[in-house]
Design an enzyme around this catalytic site. Structure first.
Site, mmCIF file in Angstrom:
data_model
loop_
_atom_site.group_PDB
_atom_site.id
_atom_site.type_symbol
_atom_site.label_atom_id
_atom_site.label_comp_id
_atom_site.label_asym_id
_atom_site.label_seq_id
_atom_site.Cartn_x
_atom_site.Cartn_y
_atom_site.Cartn_z
ATOM 1 N N ASP A 1 14.100 -4.327 -56.302
ATOM 2 C CA ASP A 1 12.855 -4.070 -57.025
ATOM 3 C C ASP A 1 11.690 -3.908 -56.048
ATOM 4 O OD1 ASP A 1 11.039 -5.689 -59.760
ATOM 5 O OD2 ASP A 1 11.241 -3.600 -59.126
ATOM 6 N N ASN B 1 5.313 -5.646 -55.834
ATOM 7 C CA ASN B 1 6.059 -6.838 -55.397
ATOM 8 C C ASN B 1 5.824 -7.167 -53.938
ATOM 9 O OD1 ASN B 1 7.146 -7.203 -57.890
ATOM 10 N ND2 ASN B 1 9.013 -6.065 -57.464
ATOM 11 N N ASP C 1 8.772 -11.856 -55.388
ATOM 12 C CA ASP C 1 9.376 -11.517 -56.685
ATOM 13 C C ASP C 1 10.844 -11.109 -56.580
ATOM 14 O OD1 ASP C 1 8.078 -9.822 -59.601
ATOM 15 O OD2 ASP C 1 10.004 -10.748 -59.208
#
Ligand SMILES: Clc1cnc2c(Nc3ccc(N4CCOCC4)cc3)nc(-c3cccnc3)cn12
Length: 272
Positions: A136, A141, A154
């Site tokens: 991700d 992030n 994250d």
């Protein structure tokens, strides 16, 4: 003997200013009363975690991030809970969110972008050696530490390789590689694709396959319909193209990134 694990509670901290809202909770600056250490406290409502069915993902985030030690990965020092909330004790990133800095600046120059990409490649290489894929990677992030260094944060979506995704994706498709949008089996090379998307976004200001409609984004990703603007340097364009390869095994290896011309050329000179 390993360092004894301290038991924390909300009472262990003086709560400072609210740093912001994440997708599942709020983040506050906090000071550990016992040591004076400044950290970030991420607070999430248990009922929200249950409602969004992310408690499993959340437990994985804690399990994975607690065991990581790398200068470009945000430290998770501990966690605790009370009757209705869960708390993560995280490293404080002194310069805040990457995506806010990127939105404010529009786009980064070669020197800044190449330093960030080299640091992220170092963090990803560390994760991949532990058979963890982040999955991700995007500006939302990333945080920036006190000395301007990037901090990967994250880990809600990170998993141990190899895997085939079971839960449906939410949020932007922009960073997904062909094998994920085509729901094929995928491995750590998905992070290489995302690093290519991130390099492009740092230098251009928006991700390469961005379209208003999801379907159009999906098509452009699948075809690798990549248009690199003329102001992007030849060296940067070369690295972007070597990362945004449809075939995962053809993507540029992380360990070669520090020696790529774009990184070497823009590495700050030894202070003379
Ligand atoms: Cl986890 C974690 C660790 N450190 C942080 C942090 N640190 C941080 C530092 C400095 C400034 N600023 C200093 C310059 O001026 C603008 C604000 C913001 C956040 N922010 C967030 C966050 C999360 C969600 C929304 N918004 C901020 C999460 N964090």
């Amino acid at each position: 003997p390993s360092t004894p694990v301290r038991q924390y509670s909300l009472d262990s901290f003086e709560i400072g200013r609210k740093l912001g809202k994440g997708k599942f909770g709020k983040v506050y600056c906090a000071r550990d009363k016992a040591t004076g250490y400044v950290c970030a406290l991420k607070v999430m409502e248990k009922k929200e975690l249950i409602h969004f069915k992310v408690e499993k993902q959340f437990r994985r985030e804690i399990e994975i991030q607690s065991n990581l030690r790398h200068p470009n990965i945000l430290r998770l020092f501990g966690h605790f809970h009370d009757s209705d909330r869960v708390f993560l004790i995280l490293e404080y990133a002194g310069q805040g969110e990457m995506f806010k800095v990127l939105r404010k600046k529009g786009r980064f120059d070669d020197v800044l972008a190449s330093q960030y990409i080299c640091q992220i490649a170092s963090a990803l290489s560390y994760l991949h050696k532990k058979h963890i894929i982040h999955r991700d990677l995007k500006p939302e992030n990333l945080l920036i530490g006190l000395n301007g260094e990037v901090k990967l944060s994250d880990f809600g979506w990170s998993v141990h390789t190899p895997t085939s995704r079971r839960t449906t994706m939410c949020g932007t498709l922009d960073y997904l590689p062909p094998e994920m949008v085509e729901a094929k089996d995928h491995d750590s090379k998905v992070d290489l694709w995302a690093l290519g998307v991130l390099t492009y976004e740092f230098l251009v200001g928006n991700p390469p396959f961005e379209e208003p409609a999801h379907k159009a984004t999906y098509k452009r990703i699948s075809k690798v319909d990549l248009k690199i603007p003329p102001y992007v340097s030849v060296e940067a364009a070369d690295l972007i193209r070597r990362l945004l390869q449809h075939q995962p095994e053809r993507r540029f290896p992380l360990d070669q990134i520090p020696d790529h011309p774009w990184i070497v050329k823009n590495r700050p000179h030894w202070p003379n």
